[in-house]
Scaffold this motif. Structure first.
Motif, mmCIF file in Angstrom:
data_model
loop_
_atom_site.group_PDB
_atom_site.id
_atom_site.type_symbol
_atom_site.label_atom_id
_atom_site.label_comp_id
_atom_site.label_asym_id
_atom_site.label_seq_id
_atom_site.Cartn_x
_atom_site.Cartn_y
_atom_site.Cartn_z
ATOM 1 N N THR A 30 -6.402 -1.812 -5.926
ATOM 2 C CA THR A 30 -7.388 -0.739 -5.845
ATOM 3 C C THR A 30 -6.664 0.598 -5.815
ATOM 4 O OG1 THR A 30 -7.420 -0.869 -3.419
ATOM 5 C CG2 THR A 30 -9.116 -2.108 -4.610
ATOM 6 N N ALA B 234 -5.260 4.623 -12.142
ATOM 7 C CA ALA B 234 -6.302 3.683 -11.708
ATOM 8 C C ALA B 234 -6.267 2.421 -12.569
ATOM 9 C CB ALA B 234 -7.674 4.350 -11.783
ATOM 10 N N THR C 68 -7.583 4.679 -5.027
ATOM 11 C CA THR C 68 -8.585 5.628 -4.558
ATOM 12 C C THR C 68 -7.968 7.003 -4.372
ATOM 13 O OG1 THR C 68 -8.199 5.044 -2.236
ATOM 14 C CG2 THR C 68 -9.978 3.883 -3.367
ATOM 15 N N ARG D 34 -3.299 0.181 -3.526
ATOM 16 C CA ARG D 34 -3.064 -1.067 -2.796
ATOM 17 C C ARG D 34 -3.059 -2.207 -3.802
ATOM 18 N NH1 ARG D 34 -5.498 -5.254 0.129
ATOM 19 N NH2 ARG D 34 -4.608 -5.531 2.208
ATOM 20 N N GLU E 10 -5.481 -1.336 -11.154
ATOM 21 C CA GLU E 10 -6.546 -2.329 -11.285
ATOM 22 C C GLU E 10 -6.118 -3.506 -12.165
ATOM 23 O OE1 GLU E 10 -9.933 0.049 -12.428
ATOM 24 O OE2 GLU E 10 -9.979 1.000 -10.448
ATOM 25 N N THR F 53 0.838 -1.192 0.000
ATOM 26 C CA THR F 53 0.000 0.000 0.000
ATOM 27 C C THR F 53 0.873 1.241 0.000
ATOM 28 O OG1 THR F 53 -1.737 -1.150 1.240
ATOM 29 C CG2 THR F 53 -1.832 1.252 1.205
#
Length: 143
Positions: free
Chosen positions: A118, A109, A120, A134, A113, A78
């Protein structure tokens, strides 16, 4: 640098360089050693997120503080980049930014993905911004 020394050392070096070039920023870095255990694709994706986020902070945020956190837990890496800038209104979807010619966040993103992770962004006008990526690795990714 990423392959030879690992993500933690690459981030540390990059942030030291950032601080040297931008002494007006208060920089705080909290990094866990990754011992070069992350797959190359994960390291590269997270490092690119860092670079893009800092570029956005310099261009748009009008910030004077940036915090970078990197951790490894639950078989996931992360990365968080947090600033105290002016913040912004988040679009309903990344496509809105693409239509306006801003490809960076949508690309970030998509990159995260594609690795099963993920991505955000939390922000509001006047409230700074937090970018969080993450990505699972190792057994969680079937490696």
């Amino acid at each position: 640098t990423l392959s030879e020394f690992g993500l933690e050392k690459a981030i540390r070096s990059y942030m030291e360089d950032f601080q040297e070039k931008h002494p007006e920023f208060k920089v705080q870095v909290t990094l866990e050693p990754d011992s070069k255990q992350l797959p190359d694709g994960v390291r590269l994706a997270l490092f690119r997120i860092l670079q893009h986020s800092l570029s956005n902070i310099l261009r748009h945020a009008n910030a004077n503080q940036v915090r970078v956190n990197f951790s490894l837990e639950d078989a996931a890496a992360t990365l968080e980049i947090i600033d105290n800038g002016v913040g912004f209104e988040l679009p309903a979807s990344w496509m809105e930014l693409v239509r306006q010619g801003h490809f960076g966040m949508a690309g970030a993103a998509e990159r995260i993905e594609a690795l099963g992770g993920t991505f955000t962004v939390e922000s509001s006008p006047g409230g700074g911004a937090t970018v969080r990526a993450r990505i699972p690795y190792g057994e969680a990714q079937g490696e």
